[in-house]
Write a protein that holds these residues in place. Structure first.
Motif, PDB file in Angstrom:
ATOM      1  N   LYS A 167       0.831  -1.207   0.000  1.00  0.00           N
ATOM      2  CA  LYS A 167       0.000   0.000   0.000  1.00  0.00           C
ATOM      3  C   LYS A 167       0.867   1.259   0.000  1.00  0.00           C
ATOM      4  O   LYS A 167       0.518   2.285  -0.604  1.00  0.00           O
ATOM      5  CB  LYS A 167      -0.923  -0.013   1.223  1.00  0.00           C
ATOM      6  N   LYS A 168       2.020   1.176   0.662  1.00  0.00           N
ATOM      7  CA  LYS A 168       2.950   2.308   0.710  1.00  0.00           C
ATOM      8  C   LYS A 168       3.768   2.409  -0.578  1.00  0.00           C
ATOM      9  O   LYS A 168       4.367   3.454  -0.865  1.00  0.00           O
ATOM     10  CB  LYS A 168       3.886   2.143   1.928  1.00  0.00           C
ATOM     11  N   GLY A 169       3.798   1.314  -1.357  1.00  0.00           N
ATOM     12  CA  GLY A 169       4.619   1.288  -2.574  1.00  0.00           C
ATOM     13  C   GLY A 169       6.024   0.799  -2.320  1.00  0.00           C
ATOM     14  O   GLY A 169       6.926   1.016  -3.139  1.00  0.00           O
ATOM     15  N   TRP A 170       6.213   0.102  -1.183  1.00  0.00           N
ATOM     16  CA  TRP A 170       7.553  -0.312  -0.778  1.00  0.00           C
ATOM     17  C   TRP A 170       7.761  -1.827  -0.794  1.00  0.00           C
ATOM     18  O   TRP A 170       8.847  -2.291  -0.453  1.00  0.00           O
ATOM     19  CB  TRP A 170       7.875   0.217   0.626  1.00  0.00           C
ATOM     20  N   LEU A 171       6.768  -2.610  -1.191  1.00  0.00           N
ATOM     21  CA  LEU A 171       7.020  -4.048  -1.271  1.00  0.00           C
ATOM     22  C   LEU A 171       8.038  -4.316  -2.378  1.00  0.00           C
ATOM     23  O   LEU A 171       8.946  -5.131  -2.218  1.00  0.00           O
ATOM     24  CB  LEU A 171       5.720  -4.820  -1.541  1.00  0.00           C
ATOM     25  N   GLY A 172       7.891  -3.602  -3.481  1.00  0.00           N
ATOM     26  CA  GLY A 172       8.901  -3.647  -4.534  1.00  0.00           C
ATOM     27  C   GLY A 172       9.920  -2.546  -4.313  1.00  0.00           C
ATOM     28  O   GLY A 172      10.162  -1.716  -5.191  1.00  0.00           O
ATOM     29  N   TYR A 173      10.551  -2.548  -3.138  1.00  0.00           N
ATOM     30  CA  TYR A 173      11.441  -1.443  -2.772  1.00  0.00           C
ATOM     31  C   TYR A 173      12.696  -1.382  -3.645  1.00  0.00           C
ATOM     32  O   TYR A 173      13.358  -0.353  -3.717  1.00  0.00           O
ATOM     33  CB  TYR A 173      11.836  -1.539  -1.294  1.00  0.00           C
ATOM     34  N   GLY A 174      13.012  -2.479  -4.313  1.00  0.00           N
ATOM     35  CA  GLY A 174      14.178  -2.488  -5.189  1.00  0.00           C
ATOM     36  C   GLY A 174      13.845  -2.172  -6.635  1.00  0.00           C
ATOM     37  O   GLY A 174      14.726  -2.184  -7.497  1.00  0.00           O
ATOM     38  N   PRO A 224      12.716  -0.074 -10.029  1.00  0.00           N
ATOM     39  CA  PRO A 224      12.862   1.280 -10.577  1.00  0.00           C
ATOM     40  C   PRO A 224      11.510   1.976 -10.701  1.00  0.00           C
ATOM     41  O   PRO A 224      10.469   1.314 -10.757  1.00  0.00           O
ATOM     42  CB  PRO A 224      13.489   1.034 -11.953  1.00  0.00           C
ATOM     43  N   GLN A 225      11.523   3.267 -10.756  1.00  0.00           N
ATOM     44  CA  GLN A 225      10.278   4.048 -10.819  1.00  0.00           C
ATOM     45  C   GLN A 225       9.392   3.727 -12.025  1.00  0.00           C
ATOM     46  O   GLN A 225       8.166   3.694 -11.891  1.00  0.00           O
ATOM     47  CB  GLN A 225      10.609   5.542 -10.784  1.00  0.00           C
ATOM     48  N   PRO A 226       9.955   3.473 -13.225  1.00  0.00           N
ATOM     49  CA  PRO A 226       9.074   3.173 -14.366  1.00  0.00           C
ATOM     50  C   PRO A 226       8.171   1.969 -14.143  1.00  0.00           C
ATOM     51  O   PRO A 226       7.126   1.850 -14.795  1.00  0.00           O
ATOM     52  CB  PRO A 226      10.065   2.917 -15.515  1.00  0.00           C
ATOM     53  N   PHE A 227       8.542   1.092 -13.217  1.00  0.00           N
ATOM     54  CA  PHE A 227       7.723  -0.082 -12.927  1.00  0.00           C
ATOM     55  C   PHE A 227       6.951   0.053 -11.614  1.00  0.00           C
ATOM     56  O   PHE A 227       6.444  -0.928 -11.079  1.00  0.00           O
ATOM     57  CB  PHE A 227       8.598  -1.340 -12.895  1.00  0.00           C
ATOM     58  N   GLY A 228       6.885   1.267 -11.083  1.00  0.00           N
ATOM     59  CA  GLY A 228       6.098   1.501  -9.882  1.00  0.00           C
ATOM     60  C   GLY A 228       6.866   1.434  -8.586  1.00  0.00           C
ATOM     61  O   GLY A 228       6.278   1.525  -7.505  1.00  0.00           O
ATOM     62  N   GLY A 229       8.184   1.266  -8.663  1.00  0.00           N
ATOM     63  CA  GLY A 229       8.992   1.225  -7.457  1.00  0.00           C
ATOM     64  C   GLY A 229       9.407   2.616  -7.011  1.00  0.00           C
ATOM     65  O   GLY A 229       9.172   3.602  -7.713  1.00  0.00           O
ATOM     66  N   PRO A 230      10.045   2.711  -5.839  1.00  0.00           N
ATOM     67  CA  PRO A 230      10.462   4.025  -5.338  1.00  0.00           C
ATOM     68  C   PRO A 230      11.712   4.558  -6.016  1.00  0.00           C
ATOM     69  O   PRO A 230      12.056   5.727  -5.840  1.00  0.00           O
ATOM     70  CB  PRO A 230      10.710   3.772  -3.843  1.00  0.00           C
ATOM     71  N   GLY A 231      12.428   3.700  -6.761  1.00  0.00           N
ATOM     72  CA  GLY A 231      13.630   4.160  -7.446  1.00  0.00           C
ATOM     73  C   GLY A 231      14.773   4.484  -6.510  1.00  0.00           C
ATOM     74  O   GLY A 231      15.595   5.352  -6.791  1.00  0.00           O
ATOM     75  N   TRP A 232      14.853   3.766  -5.386  1.00  0.00           N
ATOM     76  CA  TRP A 232      15.899   4.034  -4.402  1.00  0.00           C
ATOM     77  C   TRP A 232      17.271   3.626  -4.913  1.00  0.00           C
ATOM     78  O   TRP A 232      17.409   2.729  -5.743  1.00  0.00           O
ATOM     79  CB  TRP A 232      15.605   3.274  -3.108  1.00  0.00           C
ATOM     80  N   THR A 233      18.292   4.265  -4.358  1.00  0.00           N
ATOM     81  CA  THR A 233      19.668   3.864  -4.629  1.00  0.00           C
ATOM     82  C   THR A 233      19.968   2.572  -3.883  1.00  0.00           C
ATOM     83  O   THR A 233      19.202   2.132  -3.004  1.00  0.00           O
ATOM     84  CB  THR A 233      20.653   4.942  -4.158  1.00  0.00           C
ATOM     85  N   MET A 236      10.572  -7.725 -15.582  1.00  0.00           N
ATOM     86  CA  MET A 236      10.957  -6.378 -16.028  1.00  0.00           C
ATOM     87  C   MET A 236      12.011  -6.426 -17.121  1.00  0.00           C
ATOM     88  O   MET A 236      11.952  -5.671 -18.098  1.00  0.00           O
ATOM     89  CB  MET A 236      11.504  -5.578 -14.836  1.00  0.00           C
ATOM     90  N   ALA A 237      12.991  -7.314 -16.957  1.00  0.00           N
ATOM     91  CA  ALA A 237      14.133  -7.342 -17.880  1.00  0.00           C
ATOM     92  C   ALA A 237      13.827  -8.093 -19.173  1.00  0.00           C
ATOM     93  O   ALA A 237      14.313  -7.704 -20.240  1.00  0.00           O
ATOM     94  CB  ALA A 237      15.350  -7.969 -17.187  1.00  0.00           C
ATOM     95  N   PHE A 238      13.024  -9.155 -19.086  1.00  0.00           N
ATOM     96  CA  PHE A 238      12.868 -10.035 -20.241  1.00  0.00           C
ATOM     97  C   PHE A 238      11.416 -10.239 -20.679  1.00  0.00           C
ATOM     98  O   PHE A 238      11.172 -10.792 -21.751  1.00  0.00           O
ATOM     99  CB  PHE A 238      13.502 -11.401 -19.946  1.00  0.00           C
ATOM    100  N   GLY A 239      10.450  -9.845 -19.848  1.00  0.00           N
ATOM    101  CA  GLY A 239       9.051  -9.998 -20.221  1.00  0.00           C
ATOM    102  C   GLY A 239       8.610  -8.918 -21.196  1.00  0.00           C
ATOM    103  O   GLY A 239       9.235  -7.862 -21.301  1.00  0.00           O
ATOM    104  N   ASN A 240       7.498  -9.192 -21.889  1.00  0.00           N
ATOM    105  CA  ASN A 240       6.971  -8.170 -22.795  1.00  0.00           C
ATOM    106  C   ASN A 240       6.034  -7.230 -22.022  1.00  0.00           C
ATOM    107  O   ASN A 240       5.732  -7.460 -20.849  1.00  0.00           O
ATOM    108  CB  ASN A 240       6.265  -8.801 -23.998  1.00  0.00           C
ATOM    109  N   LYS A 241       5.584  -6.185 -22.691  1.00  0.00           N
ATOM    110  CA  LYS A 241       4.768  -5.170 -22.021  1.00  0.00           C
ATOM    111  C   LYS A 241       3.479  -5.755 -21.459  1.00  0.00           C
ATOM    112  O   LYS A 241       3.059  -5.422 -20.338  1.00  0.00           O
ATOM    113  CB  LYS A 241       4.455  -4.030 -22.993  1.00  0.00           C
ATOM    114  N   ALA A 242       2.839  -6.659 -22.224  1.00  0.00           N
ATOM    115  CA  ALA A 242       1.593  -7.265 -21.752  1.00  0.00           C
ATOM    116  C   ALA A 242       1.829  -8.075 -20.479  1.00  0.00           C
ATOM    117  O   ALA A 242       1.013  -8.041 -19.546  1.00  0.00           O
ATOM    118  CB  ALA A 242       1.004  -8.157 -22.843  1.00  0.00           C
ATOM    119  N   GLN A 243       2.944  -8.803 -20.408  1.00  0.00           N
ATOM    120  CA  GLN A 243       3.264  -9.581 -19.207  1.00  0.00           C
ATOM    121  C   GLN A 243       3.556  -8.663 -18.032  1.00  0.00           C
ATOM    122  O   GLN A 243       3.139  -8.937 -16.903  1.00  0.00           O
ATOM    123  CB  GLN A 243       4.464 -10.492 -19.495  1.00  0.00           C
TER     124      GLN A 243
END
Length: 393
Positions: A52-59, A61-70, A102-109
């Protein structure tokens, strides 16, 4: 190598610490700090809070809904969660399969699968090991035959962690027997509710069914669930395994468990034993050294340098540390670490535990459970060979 955190990074740590303190359920933290049984609901509850906070995928990148942290911010987040008593994020969805999609799937996946992973609503399992394929993962035999717009999958996976809760499973399957074993493997996403999928829990010494066998009997899987190209799954698997082995090191949990070891040693009256304190000190040195190794990788990444390919090295040392702190906890409690009362693993148990210290109840269970750490994710013997070849040359 600069191992000091910047003022901005320290402020980030404080922000994370305050948020976790306000949002981590106290009953879950109590269970984690005392190594009590975590239910599916406990793990899912924390995952959804993070989602809900957007931090489960904390690793992510932002284009995929992550926080884009270093890399440093991710490390600080993991550390603060661990020290506060948060459960480990079940890694199969957000840490393992998501980066592959993210790296190898297509946009629909990506649009289909990533939202359910990010929210914590969909539980993923990993289908890699088989009865005859563990560290030698290239020898997988689970077969997927292409039949028009779908694959027909037959075979068996084993040691599937928490597979009894799985809703989807990502699998390495054999789609060709020609050429080298690695060249005939594909990466397939399978709905575990599909007809022909059956799960058989494997009951362990502590009464838990942490691992499972998963059987595939003529399971129809849409071809659109194939990630990337057919017979290129080995490349995707290697991408995923680097995430898994770094995750296994889990230096932040080791820091938390080191403090628990000290509490047990004081409660059992062995804290003043100089020789026992020496052993705790040696373990603490190893934990600090592991942390320095992690920070070394982060420092290289932060400065734009290529970090060493040392996922295997982190896995080796991290797994050995986990086994060592479990051993020392057993030694601290002595004979009172041995009795196993399954009910004592439940929070709020009011029974009498031999020796009087209820904190001793999970010790034997934890000790035996952590014997696996030097085997799973690629055995340490195999990892040493990989390190020798890729790092030492």
């Amino acid at each position: 190598m600069d191992l000091a955190f910047t003022p901005q990074e320290q402020a980030f740590r404080e922000e994370i610490r305050a948020w976790v303190k306000d949002n981590l359920p106290a009953d879950i933290a109590h269970k984690v700090h005392n190594a009590l049984r975590l239910s599916r609901d406990d793990m899912q509850r924390w995952a959804r809070i993070l989602g809900k906070k957007g931090w489960l995928g904390y690793g992510w990148p932002q284009p995929f809904g992550g926080p884009g942290w270093t890399a440093v911010q991710k490390h600080l987040f993991e550390e603060e969660c661990a020290l506060a008593g948060a459960p480990r994020i079940v890694p199969f969805g957000p840490v393992m399969v998501a980066p592959v999609i993210m790296a190898f799937g297509n946009k629909a996946q990506q649009e289909r699968f990533l939202p359910g992973i990010a929210s914590g609503d969909v539980w993923w399992s990993q289908g890699y090991s088989e009865p005859g394929s563990g560290s030698d993962l290239a020898s997988v035999k689970t077969r997927a035959e292409r039949q028009g717009d779908h694959f027909l999958v037959n075979g068996q996976k084993t040691w599937t962690t928490l597979g009894q809760y799985g809703e989807w499973i990502f699998c390495l399957v054999r789609t060709s027997t020609e050429g080298k074993p690695q060249t005939g493997i594909s990466f397939l996403l399978i709905d575990m509710k599909s007809p022909g999928v059956s799960v058989r829990p494997i009951k362990l010494l502590d009464g838990e069914c942490e691992v499972n066998e998963v059987f595939f009997d003529n399971v129809k899987v849409p071809a659109e669930n194939l990630i990337g190209e057919e017979n290129k799954g080995w490349t995707y698997a290697k991408h995923l395994l680097s995430h898994e082995r770094t995750n296994i090191a889990d230096v932040n949990r080791a820091k938390r468990e080191l403090e628990r070891l000290k509490r047990i040693a004081k409660a059992e009256g062995v804290w003043n034993d100089t020789r026992f304190r020496d052993q705790i000190a040696l373990l603490e040195v190893d934990v600090v050294a592991l942390e320095m190794l992690v920070l070394r990788v982060l420092s290289a990444e932060k400065s734009g340098k290529n970090s060493l390919d040392i996922a295997g090295l982190l896995k080796i040392k991290g797994s050995e540390i986990q086994q060592r702190y479990a051993e020392l906890m057993m030694l601290a409690a002595g004979p009172f670490a041995v009795p196993f009362i399954e009910e004592a693993m439940e929070a709020g148990w009011q029974g009498n535990f031999p020796g009087g210290e209820v904190a001793n109840a999970p010790l034997a269970s934890t000790y035996f459970n952590l014997r696996k750490t030097t085997i799973y994710g690629g055995s340490n013997e195999v990892q040493r060979n990989i390190v020798a070849q890729t790092v030492l040359g």
